[in-house]
Design a protein around this motif. Structure first.
Motif, PDB file in Angstrom:
ATOM      1  N   THR A 178     -12.608  56.699 -19.209  1.00  0.00           N
ATOM      2  CA  THR A 178     -11.158  56.638 -19.347  1.00  0.00           C
ATOM      3  C   THR A 178     -10.639  58.047 -19.132  1.00  0.00           C
ATOM      4  O   THR A 178     -10.881  58.941 -19.943  1.00  0.00           O
ATOM      5  N   THR A 184     -10.856  53.445 -16.222  1.00  0.00           N
ATOM      6  CA  THR A 184      -9.416  53.334 -16.435  1.00  0.00           C
ATOM      7  C   THR A 184      -8.799  54.706 -16.243  1.00  0.00           C
ATOM      8  O   THR A 184      -9.316  55.700 -16.768  1.00  0.00           O
ATOM      9  N   ALA A 212      -7.488  54.959  -7.049  1.00  0.00           N
ATOM     10  CA  ALA A 212      -8.227  53.710  -6.846  1.00  0.00           C
ATOM     11  C   ALA A 212      -9.176  53.785  -5.662  1.00  0.00           C
ATOM     12  O   ALA A 212     -10.216  53.102  -5.641  1.00  0.00           O
ATOM     13  N   ASP A 220     -15.177  48.266 -11.515  1.00  0.00           N
ATOM     14  CA  ASP A 220     -13.982  47.712 -12.140  1.00  0.00           C
ATOM     15  C   ASP A 220     -13.031  48.858 -12.476  1.00  0.00           C
ATOM     16  O   ASP A 220     -13.431  49.855 -13.085  1.00  0.00           O
ATOM     17  N   TYR A 221     -11.767  48.708 -12.070  1.00  0.00           N
ATOM     18  CA  TYR A 221     -10.815  49.808 -12.194  1.00  0.00           C
ATOM     19  C   TYR A 221      -9.463  49.293 -12.663  1.00  0.00           C
ATOM     20  O   TYR A 221      -9.001  48.224 -12.243  1.00  0.00           O
ATOM     21  N   GLN A 222      -8.823  50.091 -13.525  1.00  0.00           N
ATOM     22  CA  GLN A 222      -7.468  49.765 -13.964  1.00  0.00           C
ATOM     23  C   GLN A 222      -6.638  51.037 -14.024  1.00  0.00           C
ATOM     24  O   GLN A 222      -7.080  52.057 -14.566  1.00  0.00           O
ATOM     25  N   VAL A 263      -3.358  52.411 -15.742  1.00  0.00           N
ATOM     26  CA  VAL A 263      -2.403  52.159 -16.816  1.00  0.00           C
ATOM     27  C   VAL A 263      -1.265  53.157 -16.649  1.00  0.00           C
ATOM     28  O   VAL A 263      -1.467  54.369 -16.807  1.00  0.00           O
ATOM     29  N   ALA A 282      -5.748  51.074 -24.532  1.00  0.00           N
ATOM     30  CA  ALA A 282      -6.329  51.162 -23.195  1.00  0.00           C
ATOM     31  C   ALA A 282      -7.805  51.538 -23.263  1.00  0.00           C
ATOM     32  O   ALA A 282      -8.632  50.999 -22.499  1.00  0.00           O
ATOM     33  N   ARG A 316      -9.774  48.500 -24.573  1.00  0.00           N
ATOM     34  CA  ARG A 316      -9.875  47.491 -23.522  1.00  0.00           C
ATOM     35  C   ARG A 316     -10.938  47.879 -22.497  1.00  0.00           C
ATOM     36  O   ARG A 316     -11.730  47.040 -22.061  1.00  0.00           O
ATOM     37  N   ARG A 317     -10.968  49.150 -22.121  1.00  0.00           N
ATOM     38  CA  ARG A 317     -11.969  49.592 -21.158  1.00  0.00           C
ATOM     39  C   ARG A 317     -13.372  49.470 -21.735  1.00  0.00           C
ATOM     40  O   ARG A 317     -14.303  48.996 -21.056  1.00  0.00           O
ATOM     41  N   GLN A 374     -14.568  45.860 -21.939  1.00  0.00           N
ATOM     42  CA  GLN A 374     -14.739  45.198 -20.654  1.00  0.00           C
ATOM     43  C   GLN A 374     -15.863  45.798 -19.818  1.00  0.00           C
ATOM     44  O   GLN A 374     -16.232  45.225 -18.794  1.00  0.00           O
TER      45      GLN A 374
END
Length: 279
Positions: free
Chosen positions: A125, A222, A241, A247-249, A251, A271, A274-275, A278
């Motif tokens: 993160t 993240t 990105a 897996d990428y998000q 925020v 956040a 959640r990371r 997941q």
């Protein structure tokens, strides 16, 4: 705010680092890396939520901030050094790997650890600072992004320590005015011998070449970006990105400045949790 943590002295790479650990002993481990001019306390407001979620946290006072880890040479603050520190601290804690969270300079280190040592990173993160290559692109194509980095010349200048500490640390406090009275915690700590110079040496030792060598990140990631950050703008945030093959998000936090963990602790903690869950 009192946070239930225990200070440990961790010996790694010939230095002694202060690490503040807390949360359930059997929880998934999170290494927390702070930025300038803060220290491990910048995560205090999110720790209760992380601990309540069953996570074990290790907040590291990085090179230049831990009293036992303040080498004198500017070259000792090249990004390769704190990156190696973070990996060595994970090992010294008896961990095979950890979730890594970083803000500001800590995020820069976190990107490098994840990119160069993915076997040590369960998830990443990164807060405020985008992937180094995405930032490099933005600096090349966006004059407004380059303009936002002019402050670094002041931090690298020989007289910056005196200017930052003048008037009871008025300039340092002004930089962090968004976090209110907490700014004084960090400004006051900078009076310790060698601490401010250590923090500024990260800027003095920075080489664009070190960032250009960074490749893709292959761990779940993240990136937390805030729209009122005075330094990092939308181009680098969106192009991050491109440099994550996992897996990428993204925020995006609205109406939040640079000091994300203290300006928006609840959203930041959510956040991170959640990371971690997941990954």
């Amino acid at each position: 705010m009192r946070v239930a943590t225990t200070r440990r002295e961790i010996k790694a790479r010939g230095l002694t680092f202060d690490v503040f650990e807390g949360g359930p002993a059997d929880g998934q481990p999170i290494l927390l890396l702070h930025g300038f001019p803060q220290d491990h306390r910048e995560f205090d407001l999110i720790l209760p939520r992380l601990h309540a979620a069953g996570l074990r946290t290790y907040a590291l006072d990085q090179r230049g901030y831990s009293p036992g880890a303040r080498p004198a040479a500017v070259a000792d603050y090249r990004l390769a050094e704190p990156t190696a520190d973070a990996v060595a601290v994970i090992e010294a804690l008896g961990l095979e790997s950890a979730h890594v969270v970083g803000h500001d300079w800590g995020a820069q280190v976190a990107w490098l650890v994840a990119g160069q040592h993915p076997e040590r990173v369960r998830s990443l993160t990164a807060i405020s600072v985008p992937h180094p290559r995405a930032l490099g692109l933005a600096l090349r194509v966006r004059p407004t992004q380059r303009a936002r980095f002019v402050y670094q010349a002041f931090f690298r200048s020989p007289g910056s320590e005196r200017a930052l500490l003048a008037g009871n640390g008025a300039l340092l406090k002004s930089m962090m005015r968004a976090i209110g009275e907490r700014a004084a915690l960090y400004a006051d700590a900078m009076r310790e011998p060698g601490r401010l110079t250590g923090g500024l040496n990260w800027y003095r030792a920075l080489s664009p070449k070190a960032l250009r060598s960074m490749g893709v990140v292959t761990v779940p990631t993240t990136y937390i970006w805030s729209d009122r950050d005075p330094v990092f703008r939308i181009t680098a945030a969106l192009r991050t990105a491109d440099w994550v093959q996992a897996d990428y998000q993204l925020v995006a936090m609205r109406d939040i400045g640079h000091w994300v963990p203290e300006e928006a602790p609840k959203a930041t903690a959510e956040a991170i949790i959640r990371r971690v869950t997941q990954a």
